[in-house]
Design an enzyme around this catalytic site. Sequence first.
Site, PDB file in Angstrom:
ATOM      1  N   HIS A   1       0.839  -1.206   0.000  1.00 56.10           N
ATOM      2  CA  HIS A   1       0.000   0.000   0.000  1.00 56.10           C
ATOM      3  C   HIS A   1       0.873   1.254   0.000  1.00 56.10           C
ATOM      4  O   HIS A   1       1.969   1.267   0.556  1.00 56.10           O
ATOM      5  CB  HIS A   1      -0.909   0.015   1.235  1.00 56.10           C
TER       6      HIS A   1
ATOM      7  N   ARG B   1      17.416  -8.127   9.664  1.00 50.25           N
ATOM      8  CA  ARG B   1      18.825  -7.810   9.467  1.00 50.25           C
ATOM      9  C   ARG B   1      19.616  -9.107   9.536  1.00 50.25           C
ATOM     10  O   ARG B   1      19.152 -10.113  10.103  1.00 50.25           O
ATOM     11  CB  ARG B   1      19.321  -6.831  10.533  1.00 50.25           C
TER      12      ARG B   1
END
Length: 247
Positions: A137, A204
Site C-alpha cells: 500500500h 537484518r
Amino acid sequence: MPKIRDSFASLTAWRRRLVSRAVQGGWRWIQEAGAVRAEHPGRLRFARIGIGTRLAFPQGTVFGEPWIELGDHCVIGEHVTLTAGMMPGLDLGGEPVLRLGDGVVLGRGSHVIADSAVTIGSNTYCGPYVYITSTNHSYDDPEVPVGKQWPRTERVSVGPGCWLGTGAVILPGARLGRNVVVAAGAVVRGEVPDHAVVAGAPARVVRSWDPERGWQPPLRTPAPVPIPEGVTPQQLLALAELDPDLS
C-alpha cells in the site's frame, strides 16, 4: 438400572467411534479427490504444473493461473493463496508472472501475491503462514484512505535452497540469495546475500557464512550427525526404540 445405563453408554460410545471413523475416512477421501495435480487440475489452468506437484485441498484463493508456473515435485499446503495480477480476469501479457522452481514447499496458509514478477527458486521451503508479496500500500496522500491509494509494486526473487520460517513476510523489492534462512516472523526487504540468516522486523543479517572462517558468529549447536548410507527407516525406528533420547 445401572446395567441399562452402562449398556446405553457403551452403545453411545460405539456409535461415536463409528461416526468418527466415517467422518475421518470421508474427509481423507475428499482431500485426496480435491487435490490438484498435473493429471487432475480441476478448474485451475496453470501455465505449467510440473510432474509430482500437488496442491492440497482445500485450496486458498487462486487466480491468474495462466500466468503461474509451478515446477516439478512442489508441495503446496492447505489454504495457500497463489495469485497473479491485482484481480481475476486481467490479461498479463505473454510471460509468466509467478514462478515456482522444482521442489518448492509452501506451508499451510501461506500467501504468494504476484502483481508484478515473483520468482521462488528450487528447493525453497516455506513454513506455515509465510507471506510473499510484490505489492504494498502507498500512503502518499494524507487526505485519501490508504486502501484507496494506488499501490506500489516491485519484483521479488527468492533464491534456491532457502528456508522461510513460520509467519515470515517478504516485501516488494526483496531479493534473497541462495540458501538464505529467514527466521520466523521476520519482515524482509531489500537484498539478502547468499548463505545468510536474517531475523527481526525489519530483518537484518544475524549470521553469515565465511568461506575461510565458517559461520560467523559461530553456531552454538553441534552439527547433526549424518545418517550412514544404507540405513533403512525401519532400522532408524528400531534404534529409536532402544534409545529414547534419539527419538
